[in-house]
Enzyme design. Structure first.
Site, PDB file in Angstrom:
ATOM      1  N   GLU A   1      27.974 -11.648  79.012  1.00  0.00           N
ATOM      2  CA  GLU A   1      29.410 -11.888  79.105  1.00  0.00           C
ATOM      3  C   GLU A   1      30.090 -11.256  77.894  1.00  0.00           C
ATOM      4  O   GLU A   1      29.648 -11.439  76.757  1.00  0.00           O
ATOM      5  CB  GLU A   1      29.723 -13.389  79.155  1.00  0.00           C
ATOM      6  CG  GLU A   1      29.349 -14.073  80.449  1.00  0.00           C
ATOM      7  CD  GLU A   1      27.859 -14.369  80.549  1.00  0.00           C
ATOM      8  OE1 GLU A   1      27.240 -14.588  79.484  1.00  0.00           O
ATOM      9  OE2 GLU A   1      27.322 -14.370  81.670  1.00  0.00           O
TER      10      GLU A   1
ATOM     11  N   SER B   1      32.267  -7.498  66.427  1.00  0.00           N
ATOM     12  CA  SER B   1      31.190  -8.339  66.946  1.00  0.00           C
ATOM     13  C   SER B   1      30.600  -7.654  68.176  1.00  0.00           C
ATOM     14  O   SER B   1      30.880  -8.054  69.318  1.00  0.00           O
ATOM     15  CB  SER B   1      31.724  -9.733  67.300  1.00  0.00           C
ATOM     16  OG  SER B   1      30.662 -10.576  67.697  1.00  0.00           O
ATOM     17  N   PRO B   2      29.769  -6.623  67.980  1.00  0.00           N
ATOM     18  CA  PRO B   2      29.316  -5.783  69.089  1.00  0.00           C
ATOM     19  C   PRO B   2      28.419  -6.474  70.102  1.00  0.00           C
ATOM     20  O   PRO B   2      28.180  -5.932  71.182  1.00  0.00           O
ATOM     21  CB  PRO B   2      28.565  -4.645  68.386  1.00  0.00           C
ATOM     22  CG  PRO B   2      28.163  -5.202  67.065  1.00  0.00           C
ATOM     23  CD  PRO B   2      29.258  -6.149  66.683  1.00  0.00           C
TER      24      PRO B   2
ATOM     25  N   GLU C   1      56.489 -12.881  69.201  1.00  0.00           N
ATOM     26  CA  GLU C   1      55.024 -12.931  69.109  1.00  0.00           C
ATOM     27  C   GLU C   1      54.562 -14.076  68.210  1.00  0.00           C
ATOM     28  O   GLU C   1      53.404 -14.119  67.791  1.00  0.00           O
ATOM     29  CB  GLU C   1      54.490 -11.590  68.591  1.00  0.00           C
ATOM     30  CG  GLU C   1      54.781 -10.420  69.544  1.00  0.00           C
ATOM     31  CD  GLU C   1      54.219  -9.101  69.055  1.00  0.00           C
ATOM     32  OE1 GLU C   1      53.473  -9.114  68.047  1.00  0.00           O
ATOM     33  OE2 GLU C   1      54.516  -8.071  69.668  1.00  0.00           O
TER      34      GLU C   1
END
Length: 206
Positions: free
Chosen positions: A48, A128-129, A159
């Protein structure tokens, strides 16, 4: 030294790609296999992944005054920390059709109220590969610190941004690395600056 990976993206086979959720972030489930260092193929695996737009970060540096401009803002993802207000570089997501330079100039104006002069690419990284599809590209930007009013609060109300400015000497910025700066791009940007400051000055102060 330049690292050359053993394999490239041709050595990955995506079997299925399913969207699980799409909102501000997007979650996808991939089933894939890849070439192993033995030369064989791995068994199919499911992963995921959280997907978000690429980001441009800007380290604002005034080479004449020898000062760096950092921003402080609230970050809900670090509520477990002593304080969820982090010291950061200016940064923004790349919208479709935008160049990095356009993002850097837009965000510097929105988040810090400054106009950027020269802009220089530093490096890129993936935060965060193992589970996050995002590339962050880092730039050093020249600005005039004499035009900065640190008493003003910046950011876009649309925002929910509430940004305070911190104009400090470059030595004080580098000294922050000895403390618990919790923003990864800030740490890496200041580290790059500490290693490359003299070369940057040689290029900018000609």
């Amino acid at each position: 030294m330049k690292f050359k990976p053993t394999y490239n993206k041709k050595d990955v086979e995506v079997l299925t790609d399913e969207c699980l959720y799409k909102g501000f972030f997007e979650y996808r489930k991939l089933t894939l296999r890849h070439k192993k260092f033995s030369g064989e193929w791995s068994e199919p695996m499911s992963r995921e992944m959280m997907v978000r737009s690429d980001v441009v970060c800007v380290l604002l540096f005034d080479p004449v005054a020898d000062k760096i401009l950092l921003i402080e803002q609230f970050r809900p993802a670090v509520l477990k920390s002593e304080s969820p207000w982090l010291l950061e570089l200016v940064a923004g997501m790349v919208e479709e059709g935008e160049s990095d330079e356009e993002v850097a100039r837009r965000e510097s104006l929105e988040e810090a109220g400054v106009s950027v002069n020269r802009l220089e690419y530093m490096f890129k990284f993936t935060p965060s590969p193992g589970g996050l599809v995002e590339h962050i590209r880092m730039y050093a930007a020249e600005f005039d610190s004499s035009l900065v009013d640190t008493s003003k609060i910046h950011g876009l109300d649309s925002e929910n941004e509430d940004i305070k400015l911190h104009l400090i000497s470059s030595d004080d910025a580098i000294a922050l690395l000895k403390n618990d700066v919790e923003n990864a791009s800030t740490i890496m940007g200041i580290q790059w600056f500490a290693l490359n400051k003299n070369d940057l000055l040689a290029r900018w102060c000609v």
